[in-house]
Write a protein that holds these residues in place. Structure first.
Motif, mmCIF file in Angstrom:
data_model
loop_
_atom_site.group_PDB
_atom_site.id
_atom_site.type_symbol
_atom_site.label_atom_id
_atom_site.label_comp_id
_atom_site.label_asym_id
_atom_site.label_seq_id
_atom_site.Cartn_x
_atom_site.Cartn_y
_atom_site.Cartn_z
ATOM 1 N N VAL A 11 5.136 -2.867 -8.146
ATOM 2 C CA VAL A 11 4.071 -2.155 -7.435
ATOM 3 C C VAL A 11 4.653 -1.030 -6.579
ATOM 4 C CG1 VAL A 11 2.389 -4.020 -7.415
ATOM 5 C CG2 VAL A 11 4.098 -3.907 -5.599
ATOM 6 N N TYR A 12 5.895 -1.186 -6.150
ATOM 7 C CA TYR A 12 6.540 -0.154 -5.339
ATOM 8 C C TYR A 12 6.862 1.076 -6.204
ATOM 9 C CZ TYR A 12 7.331 -4.692 -3.150
ATOM 10 O OH TYR A 12 7.157 -5.968 -2.677
ATOM 11 N N GLU A 13 7.415 0.820 -7.381
ATOM 12 C CA GLU A 13 7.761 1.924 -8.293
ATOM 13 C C GLU A 13 6.514 2.646 -8.790
ATOM 14 O OE1 GLU A 13 11.857 0.042 -10.231
ATOM 15 O OE2 GLU A 13 9.900 -0.597 -10.973
ATOM 16 N N CYS A 14 5.470 1.887 -9.078
ATOM 17 C CA CYS A 14 4.223 2.503 -9.532
ATOM 18 C C CYS A 14 3.647 3.405 -8.434
ATOM 19 C CB CYS A 14 3.221 1.414 -9.905
ATOM 20 S SG CYS A 14 1.728 2.033 -10.701
ATOM 21 N N GLY A 15 3.738 2.935 -7.194
ATOM 22 C CA GLY A 15 3.262 3.747 -6.074
ATOM 23 C C GLY A 15 3.996 5.055 -5.940
ATOM 24 N N GLU A 16 5.304 5.027 -6.218
ATOM 25 C CA GLU A 16 6.095 6.262 -6.142
ATOM 26 C C GLU A 16 5.692 7.238 -7.247
ATOM 27 O OE1 GLU A 16 8.074 7.267 -3.790
ATOM 28 O OE2 GLU A 16 7.735 5.410 -2.687
ATOM 29 N N VAL A 17 5.409 6.706 -8.444
ATOM 30 C CA VAL A 17 4.978 7.563 -9.553
ATOM 31 C C VAL A 17 3.729 8.339 -9.174
ATOM 32 C CG1 VAL A 17 4.027 7.557 -11.891
ATOM 33 C CG2 VAL A 17 6.029 6.152 -11.365
ATOM 34 N N PHE A 18 2.786 7.680 -8.503
ATOM 35 C CA PHE A 18 1.519 8.316 -8.168
ATOM 36 C C PHE A 18 1.621 9.290 -6.994
ATOM 37 C CE2 PHE A 18 -0.773 4.441 -10.102
ATOM 38 C CZ PHE A 18 -0.809 5.045 -11.337
ATOM 39 N N GLN A 19 2.799 9.378 -6.383
ATOM 40 C CA GLN A 19 3.001 10.384 -5.342
ATOM 41 C C GLN A 19 3.185 11.779 -5.929
ATOM 42 O OE1 GLN A 19 2.818 9.610 -1.855
ATOM 43 N NE2 GLN A 19 1.994 7.822 -2.944
ATOM 44 N N THR A 20 3.783 11.852 -7.108
ATOM 45 C CA THR A 20 4.117 13.153 -7.698
ATOM 46 C C THR A 20 3.366 13.439 -9.002
ATOM 47 O OG1 THR A 20 6.042 12.115 -8.747
ATOM 48 C CG2 THR A 20 6.395 13.215 -6.630
ATOM 49 N N ARG A 21 3.199 12.425 -9.820
ATOM 50 C CA ARG A 21 2.483 12.618 -11.079
ATOM 51 C C ARG A 21 0.998 12.845 -10.804
ATOM 52 N NH1 ARG A 21 1.925 8.023 -15.839
ATOM 53 N NH2 ARG A 21 0.689 9.267 -17.300
ATOM 54 N N THR A 28 0.837 -1.203 0.000
ATOM 55 C CA THR A 28 0.000 0.000 0.000
ATOM 56 C C THR A 28 0.870 1.250 0.000
ATOM 57 O OG1 THR A 28 -1.788 -1.123 1.200
ATOM 58 C CG2 THR A 28 -1.782 1.289 1.251
ATOM 59 N N LYS A 29 0.592 2.144 -0.926
ATOM 60 C CA LYS A 29 1.240 3.457 -0.988
ATOM 61 C C LYS A 29 0.177 4.429 -1.510
ATOM 62 C CE LYS A 29 5.041 6.161 -1.012
ATOM 63 N NZ LYS A 29 5.950 6.347 0.132
#
Length: 288
Positions: free
Chosen positions: A38-48, A10-11
């Protein structure tokens, strides 16, 4: 409104909107346009300035990025976002057909069936346009998403999800006993995690009010079948403590500022028996 128990990571993204009372009726599947975990995708959705409710990577792991009670920023269409659960799948080919991992597609089918059950969606319909409830990103916006390969798999996804929706799944009470089914198969002799942990016996029945041994450790299933966790349980011969992971405690325990000792059978020691210490009648270590 709950999220899927299939989630392994979860992120939560800051990018979401209210559903404004709109019921969940649709599922929209996207591709990541990349080979992301899933970890990298979660990081993308933090800023994009985009998000999805779920993402699935090449290992079949499921990430949660927006709670189902909220609308993600995925479909470039506010009305569609409000009524949809959105899912991103990882690619193992960049460009060309934008092939998607087989594991991701199979886990997507399992996730879609779970979403349908929990949200009262009786059946998925892929019509190739927005009249169906299984939709693609490029139905709402001029984009290559979900890519040629994944787009070609939508009829297969529809068929497989609908097969599962007609099978027994989850907890079912039969003859006064609870059993757990997965895609029509009754599970036996294993743990089931459904918000809390449960143990199924050799016959598949939910075990209740019983001490079991699993891989050399003892666990206790309470009267409602829930595994005891981070708590004391009283037995006929005394008190036992079960750790947060459910394993019965042996040896020293610090609990609410007091020290206790659990003997080789897990029982709380009182009165100083078998150890060179003194305990009061409640099992607390007496410090002189």
């Amino acid at each position: 409104m709950s999220n899927s128990s299939l989630v392994t990571y979860t992120k939560l993204s800051p990018h979401y909107d209210s559903r404004e009372g709109t019921p969940i009726t649709d599922i929209t599947i996207h591709h990541m346009a990349g080979n992301l975990t899933v970890y990298e995708c979660g990081e993308v959705f933090q800023t994009r300035e985009a998000s999805a409710n779920y993402g699935i990577d090449g290992e079949g792991r499921v990430g949660l990025y927006v709670d189902e009670k909220y609308a993600s920023w995925a479909n470039a269409n506010a009305a569609s976002n409000r009524r949809s659960i959105t899912i991103e799948l990882a690619n193992d080919e960049i460009g060309g057909q934008w092939h998607v991992y087989d594991k991701a597609i199979e886990k997507c089918i399992e996730l879609c069936a779970d979403i349908c059950r929990r949200n009262g969606i009786k059946k998925l319909y892929y019509t190739g346009d927005t009249s169906g409830n299984l939709t693609r990103h490029n139905m709402f916006y001029a984009t290559a998403c979900p890519g040629p390969y994944l787009q070609s798999k939508f009829p297969y996804i529809e068929s497989e999800v609908n097969k599962r929706l007609t099978m027994k799944n989850g907890w079912i009470k039969e003859g006064g006993e609870w059993y757990f089914y997965k895609n029509g198969k009754k599970l036996k002799s294993q743990w089931v995690h459904d918000s809390k942990w449960y143990w199924l016996g050799k016959d598949g029945k939910m075990v209740k009010s019983n001490l079991i041994t699993y891989k050399g450790d003892k666990y206790y299933l309470k009267s409602d079948g829930v595994m005891a966790s981070n708590e004391w349980i009283k037995f006929e011969n005394g008190w036992r403590f079960f750790n947060k992971n459910g394993k019965m405690r042996i040896g020293w325990l610090k609990w609410k500022s007091n020290f206790y000792y659990l003997d080789s059978k897990g029982y709380m020691v009182t009165g100083g028996r078998n150890v060179p210490c003194t305990f009061d009648s409640d099992g607390k270590l007496v410090i002189k």
